[in-house]
Design a protein around this motif. Structure first.
Motif, PDB file in Angstrom:
ATOM      1  N   LEU A  35     -21.770   9.375   4.583  1.00 40.55           N
ATOM      2  CA  LEU A  35     -23.063   9.713   5.040  1.00 40.55           C
ATOM      3  C   LEU A  35     -22.963  10.214   6.767  1.00 40.55           C
ATOM      4  CD1 LEU A  35     -25.604   8.511   2.646  1.00 40.55           C
ATOM      5  CD2 LEU A  35     -25.230  10.716   2.973  1.00 40.55           C
ATOM      6  N   GLY A  36     -22.678   9.001   7.090  1.00 40.38           N
ATOM      7  CA  GLY A  36     -22.492   8.828   8.584  1.00 40.38           C
ATOM      8  C   GLY A  36     -21.777  10.093   9.294  1.00 40.38           C
ATOM      9  N   THR A  37     -20.388  10.038   8.333  1.00 46.54           N
ATOM     10  CA  THR A  37     -19.372  11.212   9.005  1.00 46.54           C
ATOM     11  C   THR A  37     -20.073  12.650   8.753  1.00 46.54           C
ATOM     12  OG1 THR A  37     -17.494   9.465   8.630  1.00 46.54           O
ATOM     13  CG2 THR A  37     -16.868  11.840   8.957  1.00 46.54           C
ATOM     14  N   LEU A  38     -20.449  12.818   7.793  1.00 45.74           N
ATOM     15  CA  LEU A  38     -20.800  14.402   7.323  1.00 45.74           C
ATOM     16  C   LEU A  38     -21.903  14.643   8.213  1.00 45.74           C
ATOM     17  CD1 LEU A  38     -20.820  14.239   3.420  1.00 45.74           C
ATOM     18  CD2 LEU A  38     -19.223  15.551   4.970  1.00 45.74           C
ATOM     19  N   THR A  39     -22.912  13.736   8.583  1.00 46.71           N
ATOM     20  CA  THR A  39     -24.052  14.364   9.431  1.00 46.71           C
ATOM     21  C   THR A  39     -23.733  14.417  10.846  1.00 46.71           C
ATOM     22  OG1 THR A  39     -24.933  11.985   9.494  1.00 46.71           O
ATOM     23  CG2 THR A  39     -25.967  13.296   7.754  1.00 46.71           C
ATOM     24  N   ALA A  40     -22.656  13.448  11.388  1.00 49.93           N
ATOM     25  CA  ALA A  40     -22.389  13.394  12.702  1.00 49.93           C
ATOM     26  C   ALA A  40     -21.396  14.651  12.855  1.00 49.93           C
ATOM     27  CB  ALA A  40     -21.706  12.234  12.910  1.00 49.93           C
ATOM     28  N   PHE A  41     -20.452  14.920  11.987  1.00 49.09           N
ATOM     29  CA  PHE A  41     -19.473  15.682  12.336  1.00 49.09           C
ATOM     30  C   PHE A  41     -19.781  17.189  11.737  1.00 49.09           C
ATOM     31  CE2 PHE A  41     -15.280  17.726  11.417  1.00 49.09           C
ATOM     32  CZ  PHE A  41     -14.528  17.930  12.781  1.00 49.09           C
ATOM     33  N   ASN A  76     -16.447  14.173 -12.589  1.00 48.08           N
ATOM     34  CA  ASN A  76     -17.384  14.841 -11.697  1.00 48.08           C
ATOM     35  C   ASN A  76     -16.382  15.825 -10.857  1.00 48.08           C
ATOM     36  OD1 ASN A  76     -19.570  16.022 -10.828  1.00 48.08           O
ATOM     37  ND2 ASN A  76     -20.014  14.457  -9.336  1.00 48.08           N
ATOM     38  N   LEU A  77     -15.232  16.360 -11.553  1.00 42.40           N
ATOM     39  CA  LEU A  77     -14.498  17.055 -10.712  1.00 42.40           C
ATOM     40  C   LEU A  77     -15.114  18.440 -10.581  1.00 42.40           C
ATOM     41  CD1 LEU A  77     -10.991  16.472 -12.527  1.00 42.40           C
ATOM     42  CD2 LEU A  77     -11.485  16.054 -10.186  1.00 42.40           C
ATOM     43  N   HIS A  78     -16.116  19.110 -11.042  1.00 44.92           N
ATOM     44  CA  HIS A  78     -16.556  20.183 -10.775  1.00 44.92           C
ATOM     45  C   HIS A  78     -17.907  20.235 -10.436  1.00 44.92           C
ATOM     46  CE1 HIS A  78     -13.153  21.356 -13.292  1.00 44.92           C
ATOM     47  NE2 HIS A  78     -13.713  20.542 -14.101  1.00 44.92           N
ATOM     48  N   GLY A  79     -18.357  19.132  -9.616  1.00 41.79           N
ATOM     49  CA  GLY A  79     -19.648  18.780  -9.031  1.00 41.79           C
ATOM     50  C   GLY A  79     -19.922  19.408  -7.443  1.00 41.79           C
ATOM     51  N   THR A  80     -18.961  19.952  -6.912  1.00 43.39           N
ATOM     52  CA  THR A  80     -18.956  20.510  -5.875  1.00 43.39           C
ATOM     53  C   THR A  80     -18.158  21.612  -5.659  1.00 43.39           C
ATOM     54  OG1 THR A  80     -18.604  19.934  -3.510  1.00 43.39           O
ATOM     55  CG2 THR A  80     -16.780  19.315  -4.982  1.00 43.39           C
ATOM     56  N   ARG A  81     -18.481  22.558  -4.456  1.00 44.69           N
ATOM     57  CA  ARG A  81     -17.690  23.610  -4.493  1.00 44.69           C
ATOM     58  C   ARG A  81     -16.118  23.336  -3.931  1.00 44.69           C
ATOM     59  NH1 ARG A  81     -20.338  28.017  -0.667  1.00 44.69           N
ATOM     60  NH2 ARG A  81     -20.608  26.150   0.724  1.00 44.69           N
ATOM     61  N   THR A  82     -15.293  23.492  -4.943  1.00 44.48           N
ATOM     62  CA  THR A  82     -14.114  23.198  -4.654  1.00 44.48           C
ATOM     63  C   THR A  82     -13.040  23.870  -4.897  1.00 44.48           C
ATOM     64  OG1 THR A  82     -14.580  20.832  -5.841  1.00 44.48           O
ATOM     65  CG2 THR A  82     -12.431  21.482  -5.597  1.00 44.48           C
ATOM     66  N   ALA A  83     -12.163  24.141  -4.207  1.00 42.31           N
ATOM     67  CA  ALA A  83     -10.762  24.980  -4.106  1.00 42.31           C
ATOM     68  C   ALA A  83      -9.724  23.953  -4.304  1.00 42.31           C
ATOM     69  CB  ALA A  83     -10.603  25.633  -2.738  1.00 42.31           C
ATOM     70  N   ASP A 124     -23.808  20.666   0.679  1.00 40.80           N
ATOM     71  CA  ASP A 124     -23.085  22.053   0.272  1.00 40.80           C
ATOM     72  C   ASP A 124     -21.747  22.090   1.171  1.00 40.80           C
ATOM     73  OD1 ASP A 124     -23.235  24.614  -0.822  1.00 40.80           O
ATOM     74  OD2 ASP A 124     -24.176  25.548   1.028  1.00 40.80           O
ATOM     75  N   VAL A 125     -21.151  21.247   1.176  1.00 40.44           N
ATOM     76  CA  VAL A 125     -19.635  21.094   1.922  1.00 40.44           C
ATOM     77  C   VAL A 125     -18.760  21.414   1.042  1.00 40.44           C
ATOM     78  CG1 VAL A 125     -18.085  19.986   3.343  1.00 40.44           C
ATOM     79  CG2 VAL A 125     -20.439  19.484   3.741  1.00 40.44           C
ATOM     80  N   PRO A 126     -17.744  22.369   1.153  1.00 41.48           N
ATOM     81  CA  PRO A 126     -16.786  22.689   0.102  1.00 41.48           C
ATOM     82  C   PRO A 126     -15.699  21.779   0.287  1.00 41.48           C
ATOM     83  CG  PRO A 126     -17.385  24.861   1.274  1.00 41.48           C
ATOM     84  CD  PRO A 126     -18.162  23.407   2.177  1.00 41.48           C
ATOM     85  N   LEU A 127     -14.840  21.606  -0.937  1.00 45.06           N
ATOM     86  CA  LEU A 127     -13.865  20.476  -0.733  1.00 45.06           C
ATOM     87  C   LEU A 127     -12.460  21.279  -1.217  1.00 45.06           C
ATOM     88  CD1 LEU A 127     -12.443  17.689  -0.892  1.00 45.06           C
ATOM     89  CD2 LEU A 127     -12.782  17.667  -3.521  1.00 45.06           C
ATOM     90  N   ALA A 128     -11.555  21.133  -0.198  1.00 41.11           N
ATOM     91  CA  ALA A 128     -10.058  21.693  -0.345  1.00 41.11           C
ATOM     92  C   ALA A 128      -9.169  20.797  -0.631  1.00 41.11           C
ATOM     93  CB  ALA A 128      -9.590  22.567   0.841  1.00 41.11           C
ATOM     94  N   SER A 129      -8.535  20.673  -1.925  1.00 43.09           N
ATOM     95  CA  SER A 129      -7.503  19.816  -2.225  1.00 43.09           C
ATOM     96  C   SER A 129      -6.399  20.444  -2.626  1.00 43.09           C
ATOM     97  CB  SER A 129      -8.007  18.773  -3.579  1.00 43.09           C
ATOM     98  OG  SER A 129      -7.139  17.776  -3.800  1.00 43.09           O
ATOM     99  N   THR A 154     -20.539  14.373  -5.344  1.00 42.35           N
ATOM    100  CA  THR A 154     -22.055  14.474  -5.597  1.00 42.35           C
ATOM    101  C   THR A 154     -22.546  14.422  -4.030  1.00 42.35           C
ATOM    102  OG1 THR A 154     -22.197  13.026  -7.332  1.00 42.35           O
ATOM    103  CG2 THR A 154     -24.148  13.239  -6.047  1.00 42.35           C
ATOM    104  N   LEU A 155     -22.134  13.763  -3.170  1.00 35.16           N
ATOM    105  CA  LEU A 155     -22.545  14.036  -1.861  1.00 35.16           C
ATOM    106  C   LEU A 155     -22.163  15.270  -1.147  1.00 35.16           C
ATOM    107  CD1 LEU A 155     -21.318  10.342  -0.236  1.00 35.16           C
ATOM    108  CD2 LEU A 155     -23.614  11.339  -0.657  1.00 35.16           C
ATOM    109  N   LEU A 156     -20.830  15.844  -1.413  1.00 33.46           N
ATOM    110  CA  LEU A 156     -20.458  17.063  -0.944  1.00 33.46           C
ATOM    111  C   LEU A 156     -21.420  18.053  -1.565  1.00 33.46           C
ATOM    112  CD1 LEU A 156     -16.702  16.990  -0.685  1.00 33.46           C
ATOM    113  CD2 LEU A 156     -18.290  16.417   1.133  1.00 33.46           C
TER     114      LEU A 156
END
Length: 404
Positions: A62-68, A115-122, A95-100, A89-91
């Motif tokens: 939470l601290g990293t996402l809101t600060a950066f 919960n692999l599909h719980g975020t916008r994932t590429a 509304d932050v996409p994830l690239a793996s 869930t946090l992402l």
């Protein structure tokens, strides 16, 4: 629940802000350096290998996402992503996409995550053979992104060569003996699975199927009940990984045996001493540092030999980029995807079957001019198209096009 006003617009600047996430310093260093060279604002968040309690993990994220306020999060092999799905869930809330980016077989990794599909994932994979099967797992955004090299890191460090590293032909790689043993111990399979494992592994290695578990269930249906009796995802994945590593061991040993008559230097783990015990014509050297040693090592071999892991049947491995990046000659096994990356014959030399190895080694040992020409052409191709700067630029382009 995070309130919607804590979200921020994404991909509004020419260059994105990337949060690099890891729990092991694996390939992230190359991506971090590529970000720096490309002027991409980034932040590395390393959770280390120790377990972190849930509250601590959530608080740090939470601290990293809101600060950066990143445009997207980037990880390699899902390292740094928790298996329980808290990060997903946090992402999603931010509304932050994830690239793996998977540079190992994703089917030996993803099964343990929830919960692999719980975020916008590429999902990016170094092996294009995985594209359809990953889409079949429910991932909508799946892309091919091969490995590469970092020419700023793969540079010689020594003013004088290490003479004991000189060799007509050398192989750098793991025997897979210890790795296979550890996976079979983690799986704790039935005696029947243990006894059948070597036969299944050999058959899997000779097949075109990229997933060992799927291959076993399809081709050895009599073992299905024993496999299902492993109960947990972790034990099943351990056995699938055992089959993959054991297949690699068998294939790799078959290939390496073909170069021993040429005063071969074998570099790797102690397992080679066990596998090659009593065999004449070779020397052993312990494992070398990837960045500190290998850039000096590769140019001291007339022929750098390569045989690819059985976790990929069509993709090329790291050695195919690293050796020419260091200005050295490589003889590798054929993989379908290599022709999209290098020009066969002029930029890459390969064998189709282990039986071809001795003849090719002998021929190229007698043709230093040809070795030099191939090595130089391959290096030019790596620098022009296959650096991690190129890979990062491609990944950013895809993330912007997909999620902006």
């Amino acid at each position: 629940m995070v309130q919607t006003q804590t979200r921020w617009p994404k991909f509004r600047s020419e260059k994105p802000r990337i949060l690099l996430l890891t729990s092991q310093y694996f390939l992230i260093g190359e991506l971090q350096a590529a970000c720096e060279r490309s002027g991409v604002e980034h932040l590395l968040l390393d959770f280390g290998t120790k377990e972190m309690d849930l509250d601590g993990f959530v608080s740090k994220m939470l601290g990293t996402l809101t600060a950066f306020r990143p445009d997207f999060v980037l990880t390699v092999n899902h390292l740094g992503v928790d298996r329980e799905g808290v990060l997903a869930t946090l992402l999603a809330q931010f509304d932050v996409p994830l690239a793996s980016w998977f540079v190992d077989n994703p089917h030996l990794i993803l099964g343990a995550y929830e919960n692999l599909h719980g975020t916008r994932t590429a999902i990016f994979t170094w092996d294009s053979d995985n594209l359809d099967s990953l889409r079949g797992m429910g991932f909508e955004n799946v892309f091919y992104l091969p490995l590469g090299a970092d020419p700023t890191r793969l540079t010689p460090h020594r003013s004088e060569p290490v003479e004991e590293w000189r060799a007509p032909v050398s192989f750098v790689g793991n025997s897979m003996l210890g790795k296979a043993i550890k996976r079979i111990e983690a799986a704790r399979p039935s005696q029947r699975l243990v006894e059948s494992g070597l036969m299944v592994a050999r058959a899997f290695g000779e097949s075109n199927e990229p997933c060992s578990g799927r291959f076993m269930v399809k081709n050895f249906p009599e073992l299905r009940d024993d496999f299902e009796a492993l109960e947990t995802v972790e034990r099943k994945q351990a056995f699938e990984t055992f089959l993959t590593w054991q297949a690699t061991l068998m294939y790799r040993l078959d290939c390496v045996l073909r170069i021993l008559d040429f005063d071969a230097l074998i570099v790797g783990d102690e397992g080679w001493k066990e596998l090659l015990k009593g065999r004449p014509g070779w020397r052993y050297h312990g494992e070398l540092s990837y960045y500190e040693d290998l850039p000096d090592f590769y140019p001291l071999s007339d022929i750098n030999f390569n045989c690819t892991s059985q976790q990929m049947k069509g993709a090329v491995n790291q050695r195919v980029f690293d050796v020419p990046c260091c200005g050295a000659f490589l003889l590798t096994d054929y993989r379908r995807q290599m022709e999209e990356l290098f020009e066969p014959g002029s930029e890459i030399v390969y064998y189709n079957h282990p039986d071809e190895i001795p003849g090719l080694v002998e021929m190229y040992m007698e043709r230093p001019d040809k070795r030099r020409a191939v090595a130089e052409a391959a290096r030019r191709r790596v620098l022009a198209e296959h650096t991690y700067d190129h890979r990062l630029a491609r990944l950013i382009e895809i993330m912007r096009r997909t999620f902006a």
